[in-house]
Design an enzyme around this catalytic site. Sequence first.
Site, PDB file in Angstrom:
ATOM      1  N   PRO A   1       0.797  -1.230   0.000  1.00  0.00           N
ATOM      2  CA  PRO A   1       0.000   0.000   0.000  1.00  0.00           C
ATOM      3  C   PRO A   1       0.828   1.278   0.000  1.00  0.00           C
ATOM      4  O   PRO A   1       0.487   2.235  -0.702  1.00  0.00           O
ATOM      5  CB  PRO A   1      -0.835  -0.127   1.275  1.00  0.00           C
ATOM      6  CG  PRO A   1      -1.022  -1.593   1.438  1.00  0.00           C
ATOM      7  CD  PRO A   1       0.285  -2.193   1.010  1.00  0.00           C
TER       8      PRO A   1
ATOM      9  N   ASP B   1      15.132  -3.493   1.400  1.00  0.00           N
ATOM     10  CA  ASP B   1      14.259  -3.200   0.269  1.00  0.00           C
ATOM     11  C   ASP B   1      14.804  -1.992  -0.502  1.00  0.00           C
ATOM     12  O   ASP B   1      14.623  -0.878  -0.057  1.00  0.00           O
ATOM     13  CB  ASP B   1      12.820  -2.983   0.731  1.00  0.00           C
ATOM     14  CG  ASP B   1      12.708  -2.054   1.942  1.00  0.00           C
ATOM     15  OD1 ASP B   1      13.680  -1.901   2.700  1.00  0.00           O
ATOM     16  OD2 ASP B   1      11.624  -1.495   2.132  1.00  0.00           O
TER      17      ASP B   1
ATOM     18  N   GLU C   1      19.967   8.597   6.685  1.00  0.00           N
ATOM     19  CA  GLU C   1      19.510   7.203   6.793  1.00  0.00           C
ATOM     20  C   GLU C   1      20.605   6.221   6.391  1.00  0.00           C
ATOM     21  O   GLU C   1      20.710   5.124   6.937  1.00  0.00           O
ATOM     22  CB  GLU C   1      18.281   7.027   5.895  1.00  0.00           C
ATOM     23  CG  GLU C   1      17.686   5.637   5.900  1.00  0.00           C
ATOM     24  CD  GLU C   1      16.604   5.475   4.846  1.00  0.00           C
ATOM     25  OE1 GLU C   1      15.753   4.588   5.023  1.00  0.00           O
ATOM     26  OE2 GLU C   1      16.596   6.226   3.854  1.00  0.00           O
TER      27      GLU C   1
ATOM     28  N   GLU D   1      13.588   3.747  -4.141  1.00  0.00           N
ATOM     29  CA  GLU D   1      12.315   4.269  -4.641  1.00  0.00           C
ATOM     30  C   GLU D   1      11.895   5.574  -3.969  1.00  0.00           C
ATOM     31  O   GLU D   1      10.821   6.083  -4.251  1.00  0.00           O
ATOM     32  CB  GLU D   1      11.222   3.210  -4.475  1.00  0.00           C
ATOM     33  CG  GLU D   1      10.932   2.811  -3.046  1.00  0.00           C
ATOM     34  CD  GLU D   1       9.895   1.694  -2.948  1.00  0.00           C
ATOM     35  OE1 GLU D   1       9.154   1.679  -1.958  1.00  0.00           O
ATOM     36  OE2 GLU D   1       9.839   0.838  -3.847  1.00  0.00           O
TER      37      GLU D   1
END
Length: 585
Positions: free
Chosen positions: A302, A337, A539, A554
């Site tokens: 989502p 990811d 990060e 992404e």
Amino acid sequence: MDKATNFMIFTLFMLVITMNMIKAETCKSAEKGPVIPTTPLVIFLERVQEAALQAYGHKGFDPKRFVDMSLRQNLSETVEAFDNLPKTVNGSITANDLDGFIGKYLGGADEDLVYVEPVDYVAEPEGFLPKVKNSEVRAWALEVHSLWKNLSRKVSDQVLENPELYTLLPLKNPVIIPGSRFKEVYYWDSYWVIRGLLASKMYETAKGIVTNLISLIDRFGYVLNGARAYYSNRRQPPVLAAMIVDIYNRTGDLDLVRRSLPALLKEYHFWNSGIHKVTIQDSRGSNHSLSRYYAMWNKPRPESSTIDSETASKLPNICEKRELYRELASAAESGWDFSSRWMRNKSDLTTTSTTSILPVDLNAFLLKMELDIAFLANLIGESSTITHFTEASQNRQKAMNCIFWNAEMGQWLDYCLGNSNTTEDIYKWEDLHQNKKSFASNFVPLWTENFNSDNMTTQRVVQSLQSSGLLQPAGIATTLSNTGQQWDFPNGWPPLQHIIIEGLSRSRLEEARALAKDISVRWLRTNYVTYKKTGAMHEKYDVTKCGAYGGGGEYIPQTGFGWSNGVVLALLEEFGWPEDLKIDC
């Protein structure tokens, strides 16, 4: 129409039906494992997300923003208003109309979490980082420490009173968010946040975070990837037991241990049963149980629905798309990811095959969990639990040595299940199915005492790390493949630096401890220089050069940043920084 033509049409019709049945059955056979449905609110917000992409375009578009929104009115009224928006000839909604709808009916993610001052924050805690003598480094460390105030939040009263209007889950204690787009608590991030909080003497905040995570286990049976309704179908690396051990070692809080143990047992069972558990037979015919990532999901994530749909559009049929969605969600469950580590073809994200891989790091985390549970059970006299988890840790260590260890490379290697021979759901080990590429995860077993106590093995692993190409001027690269994915070269990530550094530093081997200090200096230096350049903690970092933050993936690079702050403070507490050692690049 003659009989021959009629027969031909009938035959073709039956062939189409048969092919559809075969296709449906093939698709059904690919749907191994459960799928947990998401909430009607999330499904609706995904529609808003899709409309927003059409209205605003790709530039600067972050799909997560839309599923983090909340409702100002009930769902049925909001859906009706959305459905009644005027449409263009191609069925889309204009940016102006969508802006008006969002302004009237939806709230931003900033409204469901509100700022709260941490109860145990002081500007300079007593006994803070005693090994840091360099005045420059100490001033920077205090600035990083002060970031806990910036990242501290609590769930608003409105969420607690009307949880059905929000995707944020109603946690009762204050949280530390990672920062930027990540406006909720995350599971494995929280371990390194807690390590930093412990260095900052913020014990009550750390305990509150753990209590929140335990509440998720009570509700779902496991700790979610993050505290949003749309994360309920996947998890992250299981490090809750490690959090509790570290907090106990600082505070001696036995009550926390007693309250935590039932939840830890529940989480452990989840990771070692069902679709996550894999039995593999070694070359001598002995069976071993290991675990894998396997998200309970087969649709676009989502928070990245429009991105996943675009990725899957390259595949020809719905069956393959569903498989890909599960693989992408499972990669997100791993924390990596995304990365070439999970891909059959490193240049093609659609070849992601996370569920077909037995990961070294997941099983190292579970081994540490077994050791930690045995330790915690011993504190409160749970003798049967001590016995069970001591035996479980011994079995997993043996399994990891049999299935993952590669003596020639001096690394523990992921094992690919893909085309392995199977007999009654038991996979037979074959050397060719070890992934012989070097990843930072290959060195994660060093973090557990079972693997860093053997000097000969540790020496071989140290040599392997030094010659692998992963060790770069500013830290340890995640992989050696530069694919543009964020968990690939040249990026280095805080948790992996800390795990490997801490594992090396616990060794009895002087060479390993020296390497730990060396990597720590590289990592601290690049964090410091980047902070001075940008005014922010990041990060991830580009480890090929000092003073550069990472990129790829992404979403745009994020700042804040929870686990980066935690790792810096934990490393400074452990190793300090000599007064005469140059801090700049």
